[in-house]
Design an enzyme around this catalytic site. Structure first.
Site, short mmCIF file in Angstrom:
data_model
loop_
_atom_site.label_atom_id
_atom_site.label_comp_id
_atom_site.label_asym_id
_atom_site.label_seq_id
_atom_site.Cartn_x
_atom_site.Cartn_y
_atom_site.Cartn_z
N LYS A 13 6.45 26.71 77.76
CA LYS A 13 7.14 26.90 79.04
C LYS A 13 6.20 27.53 80.07
CE LYS A 13 10.21 29.70 77.30
NZ LYS A 13 9.77 29.73 75.90
N ARG A 88 18.31 33.11 79.61
CA ARG A 88 18.14 33.02 78.16
C ARG A 88 19.47 33.18 77.44
NH1 ARG A 88 12.66 34.62 77.70
NH2 ARG A 88 11.87 34.19 75.63
N ARG A 127 -2.21 31.78 69.71
CA ARG A 127 -2.14 32.09 71.14
C ARG A 127 -2.89 33.39 71.43
NH1 ARG A 127 3.29 32.48 74.49
NH2 ARG A 127 3.94 33.88 72.84
N ARG A 160 -0.40 38.91 71.32
CA ARG A 160 0.73 39.72 71.74
C ARG A 160 1.40 40.39 70.55
NH1 ARG A 160 4.07 35.74 75.66
NH2 ARG A 160 5.74 36.44 74.29
N ARG A 171 12.35 35.72 66.68
CA ARG A 171 12.52 35.18 68.05
C ARG A 171 13.11 33.77 67.99
NH1 ARG A 171 6.72 35.89 70.36
NH2 ARG A 171 7.53 34.82 72.21
#
Ligand code: AP5
Length: 213
Positions: A13, A88, A127, A160, A171
């Protein structure tokens, strides 16, 4: 143009929202980036948000909604925006709709970047994020020019805290329970469009541009 990016954590996203913002000249608003900036700066909001984020949970609606509405009321949002990570939950979507109705406006497109869960876990471990400017990379798919350093601002890139595999699983669970119902919500409003997020980044973007025009 008011665009909402939907999709699981790590679906791409943020990557696509940045490209959209650049091409269409609208601000990219990421609630996750706003929370991370607050955490980095040690604000009260950041301290509160971190407790939820580190566990892979959503930050409560009352904190998130206020922050988002303040942001979209700013001058640079007059001609639209691309929202990344908001709404969300159904209540968040309803608040946004109510605010837009007051302005005689509505969401133009909700773009769902569709990626199966098994791809997500692989992506997240690779990532690397810049906590200074919000840029994201992938050590294999989208590497920075210089290893560990942000191409945009030269800061150090990090994994992260919420990209640890156990937190990612949580998540995803939260996504399926609380966020996925938005697909039906925006389908009902006639604005949902789905793109295949497993394709290379440029092809995903081409598909989005075809939708947005
Ligand atoms: P947030 O920052 O919004 O996280 P998220 O939705 O989990 O999304 P991500 O940023 O992890 O992923 P993304 O889909 O943007 O993917 P990306 O482009 O980076 O939120 C973090 C937390 O904040 C939440 O868990 C929650 O606690 C809180 N929060 C935020 N908003 C909230 C709200 N509204 N209400 C309540 N709480 C809220 O891509 C992922 C990786 O894949 C990257 O490495 C990228 O380089 C790579 N990649 C991207 N596209 C491709 C491609 N096509 N092919 C291969 N690799 C690709």
């Amino acid at each position: 143009m008011k665009i909402i990016m939907l999709g699981a954590p790590g679906a791409g996203k943020g990557t696509q929202a940045k490209l959209i913002a650049e091409k269409y000249g609208v601000p990219h608003i990421s609630t996750g980036d706003i929370f991370r900036a607050n955490i980095k700066n040690g604000t009260e909001l950041g301290k509160e948000a971190k407790e939820y984020m580190d566990k892979g949970l959503l930050v409560p609606d009352e904190l998130t909604v206020r922050l988002l509405l303040d942001r979209v009321a700013q001058d640079d949002c007059k001609n639209g925006y691309v929202l990344d990570g908001f709404p969300r939950t159904i209540p968040q979507a309803e608040v946004l709709d109510k605010e837009l109705i007051k302005l005689g406006d509505s969401v133009d497109f909700a773009v769902d970047v569709d990626v199966p869960d098994e791809n997500i876990i692989r992506r997240m471990s690779g990532r690397r994020a810049c906590l200074n400017c919000g840029a994201t990379y992938h050590i294999v798919n989208i590497p920075p020019k210089k290893e560990g350093i942000c191409d945009v601002c030269g800061s150090e890139l990090v994994l992260r805290d919420d990209d640890q595999p156990e937190t990612v699983k949580n998540r995803l669970k939260v996504y399926h329970e609380q966020t996925q119902p938005l697909i039906e919500y925006y389908t009902g409003k006639g604005v949902l469009r789905t793109v295949d997020g497993t394709l290379p980044m440029e092809e995903v973007f081409d598909a989005i541009v075809k939708i947005l025009g």
